[in-house]
Design an enzyme around this catalytic site. Structure first.
Site: not given
Length: 442
Positions: A150, A55, A307, A57, A208, A211
């Site tokens: 997102q 994981h 992450d 980005h 996701h 979170e």
């Protein structure tokens, strides 16, 4: 045919020779029985399959402070800052930053990376750039791309259509962010949309999920149920699930059964979420992590991810998985001997299960010849001393080398000597320092 000699393989007695035929592993034999030119002599060092990043980005990496710093340190301000930075994205910008961090990953022995890519951009600039990066690096690093909405699927204009377009353009995984949607109903619908897309295109799922520090955020039960009933099971992943840190005992007990039955994976991101969560708390302040120990005990596969690497959500990081494992050990209180070994697995074999690598991972005959050489006695030793690989082998070729350079200490009343941070009674179990593998040119 080439070989790596005198390798210590975790879980196997004695030393071994590993034969490599082209870009594939051949036989694994007791030391001294291997055939072929010696690529390197591991000299008893720990040799294993490469690290796996489940994981990250990559499209947001190296943007910390652009266009401004995340002053509150919260997840929500991070999203707001990224929304501003996203307006200035260019293909060249994304390619340059993502490629640089992939170089860091490769140098650290990470040869499989799952990257979430923001697709709440009508131009899909970052996605097209990352598709290009995936092809550019495919001979050295395997990159999986997640279509990550997102700013939502149902709550963002044309969010579902952009997710569909991302699937058509060639992503490997479909994402979602149900807790960010405007209503709970939208959150459930966003997961249903994601699962339909994944099933139609034959893709994996990685959402996701929860979170947030809200104990009422319970979308992971929805994801797990959809995965079980639709048959995706271990091909589905719930990332973050930090709301689990706020669930009561009765619901947690029920949830363990739901997740274990479903077969889904969980990814915990300790570095980022320790910083992002609990920002609305006074004291006591919640850790804001998923229930790592409890879910492992229930038989759920859990992995650790980085992450973020220097972006609006986490301004630090060098893409080193053992740093993530160490943070996870402390945060999740995995301090038993077997638990520390599990933390190592959470950035190797358990993470490989998240990516569904199956027979594309591991030191077994016929599998891709990818491995790391760690100058350490065991996974536990490697985590404790934060040992970087001396060699990274990708498809049978040396991709990266890091010289082992111990500290030289001059102590009052003693001759100058090396300090290697190894306990005396463990010294016979650990390759000595300085430790220098031999190569065919030596």
């Amino acid at each position: 045919m080439i070989q790596i000699r005198n390798a210590h393989l975790h879980g196997r007695d004695g030393l071994h020779d590993i034969e490599i035929d082209g870009d594939r592993f051949g036989r694994v034999l007791p030391a001294g029985q291997g055939r072929g030119e010696v690529l390197l002599d591991a000299s008893g060092a720990l040799v294993g399959p490469p690290f796996v990043e489940p994981h990250v980005h990559l499209d947001t990496t190296l943007t910390a402070g652009e266009p401004r710093w995340n002053a509150s340190g919260s997840l929500w301000e991070g999203i707001a800052v990224w929304s501003e930075r996203k307006q200035t994205l260019t293909r060249a910008d994304v390619i340059a930053r993502a490629t640089e961090v992939l170089r860091w990953y490769a140098a650290n022995g990470v040869l499989h990376v799952r990257s979430h890519v923001d697709v709440t951009d009508p131009g899909l600039v970052a996605l097209d750039a990352m598709l290009e990066v995936r092809e550019q690096v495919r001979d050295v690093v395997n990159v999986q791309l997640v279509a990550f909405p997102q700013e939502g699927v149902c709550s963002f204009d044309d969010g579902a259509e952009l997710l569909e377009e991302a699937a058509r353009r060639g992503v490997d995984v479909i994402g979602a962010i149900p807790h960010f949607e405007d209503t709970r109903e939208d959150g459930v619908r966003s997961l249903e949309i994601a699962f339909r897309l994944a099933e139609r295109h034959g893709l994996l799922i990685d959402a996701h999920c929860d979170e947030i520090d809200d104990e009422q955020s319970r979308f992971v039960e929805v994801l797990a149920t959809l995965a079980r009933r639709g048959g995706l099971r271990e091909r589905a992943t719930a990332s973050h699930t930090t709301a689990m840190g706020s669930y009561n005992g009765a619901y947690s007990y029920k949830l363990q059964r739901i997740l274990a039955r479903s077969g889904i994976n969980l990814v915990c991101n300790p570095l980022a979420n320790l910083c992002l969560q609990g920002r609305f708390d006074a004291y006591p302040k919640r850790r804001g992590l998923t229930q790592v120990k409890e879910m492992l005990a229930a038989g759920v596969n859990v992995a650790f991810g980085h992450d973020d690497v220097m972006d609006p959500w986490y301004p630090l990081g060098t893409a080193f998985p053992l740093q993530v494992a160490l943070a996870g050990i402390a945060a999740a209180q995995l301090t038993g001997a077997a638990e520390i070994d599990e933390a190592f697995a959470m950035v190797t074999s358990r993470a490989a299960r998240v990516l569904n690598l199956t027979d594309a991972y591991g030191i077994e005959p016929g599998r891709p010849a990818d491995l790391v050489v760690l100058p350490a006695a065991s996974p536990r030793d490697a985590v404790r001393r934060q040992t970087r690989p001396s060699h990274v082998i990708s498809r049978g070729r040396v991709l990266a080398e890091t010289p082992v350079t111990p500290t030289r200490l001059t102590w009052p009343g003693r001759e100058p000597e090396h300090v290697d941070f190894i306990r005396e009674r463990d010294r016979g179990m650990t390759p000595g320092a300085p430790w220098t593998p031999r190569t065919p040119t030596d």
